[in-house]
Design an enzyme around this catalytic site. Sequence first.
Site, short mmCIF file in Angstrom:
data_model
loop_
_atom_site.label_atom_id
_atom_site.label_comp_id
_atom_site.label_asym_id
_atom_site.label_seq_id
_atom_site.Cartn_x
_atom_site.Cartn_y
_atom_site.Cartn_z
N TYR A 131 -1.67 14.57 1.32
CA TYR A 131 -0.22 14.71 1.43
C TYR A 131 0.13 16.04 2.10
O TYR A 131 1.00 16.10 2.97
CB TYR A 131 0.42 14.64 0.04
CG TYR A 131 0.30 13.28 -0.61
CD1 TYR A 131 1.24 12.29 -0.38
CD2 TYR A 131 -0.76 12.99 -1.46
CE1 TYR A 131 1.13 11.03 -0.96
CE2 TYR A 131 -0.89 11.74 -2.05
CZ TYR A 131 0.06 10.77 -1.80
OH TYR A 131 -0.05 9.53 -2.37
N ASN A 154 8.12 3.78 2.40
CA ASN A 154 7.61 3.14 3.62
C ASN A 154 7.86 1.62 3.58
O ASN A 154 7.29 0.93 2.76
CB ASN A 154 6.11 3.42 3.76
CG ASN A 154 5.49 2.74 4.96
OD1 ASN A 154 6.18 2.23 5.84
ND2 ASN A 154 4.17 2.71 4.99
N CYS A 162 0.30 4.05 4.98
CA CYS A 162 0.46 4.99 3.88
C CYS A 162 -0.73 4.95 2.91
O CYS A 162 -0.93 5.88 2.14
CB CYS A 162 1.78 4.78 3.16
SG CYS A 162 2.09 3.11 2.60
N HIS A 163 -1.53 3.88 2.99
CA HIS A 163 -2.74 3.83 2.14
C HIS A 163 -3.76 4.88 2.55
O HIS A 163 -4.66 5.21 1.78
CB HIS A 163 -3.37 2.43 2.19
CG HIS A 163 -3.81 2.00 3.54
ND1 HIS A 163 -2.95 1.48 4.48
CD2 HIS A 163 -5.03 2.04 4.14
CE1 HIS A 163 -3.62 1.21 5.59
NE2 HIS A 163 -4.89 1.54 5.40
N GLU A 189 -11.52 -0.39 5.64
CA GLU A 189 -11.51 0.39 6.88
C GLU A 189 -12.81 1.18 7.05
O GLU A 189 -13.37 1.24 8.15
CB GLU A 189 -10.30 1.33 6.91
CG GLU A 189 -9.00 0.58 7.02
CD GLU A 189 -7.80 1.48 7.30
OE1 GLU A 189 -8.00 2.69 7.55
OE2 GLU A 189 -6.68 0.97 7.27
#
Length: 198
Positions: A131, A154, A162-163, A189
């Site tokens: 963050y 979001n 945002c993950h 990912e």
Amino acid sequence: MESRLVPKVTSENGESQCKVVCAVLHSPVGKIEISGCETGLHEIKLPKMNVLPNSAGETRATCEVDAGPAPLPPPLQQCAAWLRAYFCEPALTLALPLPAFHHRLLQRASFTRQVLQTLMRDVKFGEAVSYKQLAALAGNGRAARAVGGAMRSNPIPIIIPCHRVIRSSGEAGSYGGGNLLKEWLLSHEKRHKEELAR
């Protein structure tokens, strides 16, 4: 994909803005609801995961998108194609156009909009950022709490990733779709990024 029309969105003064179409995508993580109009994508609503999906091989088999009876506006078609690629063949997302966005939060200048645009532009597939780091990238290193607020508001998760925003400690942190979904997306990912690097 199932689709349905919903009533027109109206502004505060009662003027009609657009006809919103909603669709449901059957994804490896459950049903994902997308909504939008001819102008752009309004929102992606994620399912709450209670258990992890099955193995990667089975996950790939569940990526199919079923066409609904009504034609989807181009931004929803682009969103569906992008999400399908994200879950099944992530490398293809680089070649696919992103849908236009048509959500009030993304229309006006604000720190939240700046943070979301910075996140989408600068934090790539398979990467993570804290963050505090994202606050600095967006131009205000002291605004980590505001970044957290931007992540909570979001309207386009996964596409606006945002993950990928985690705590400075390396812990995943909270997520609108639930911590299990956030961890699954990060793992998805990481696995695909490693496969592409081979």
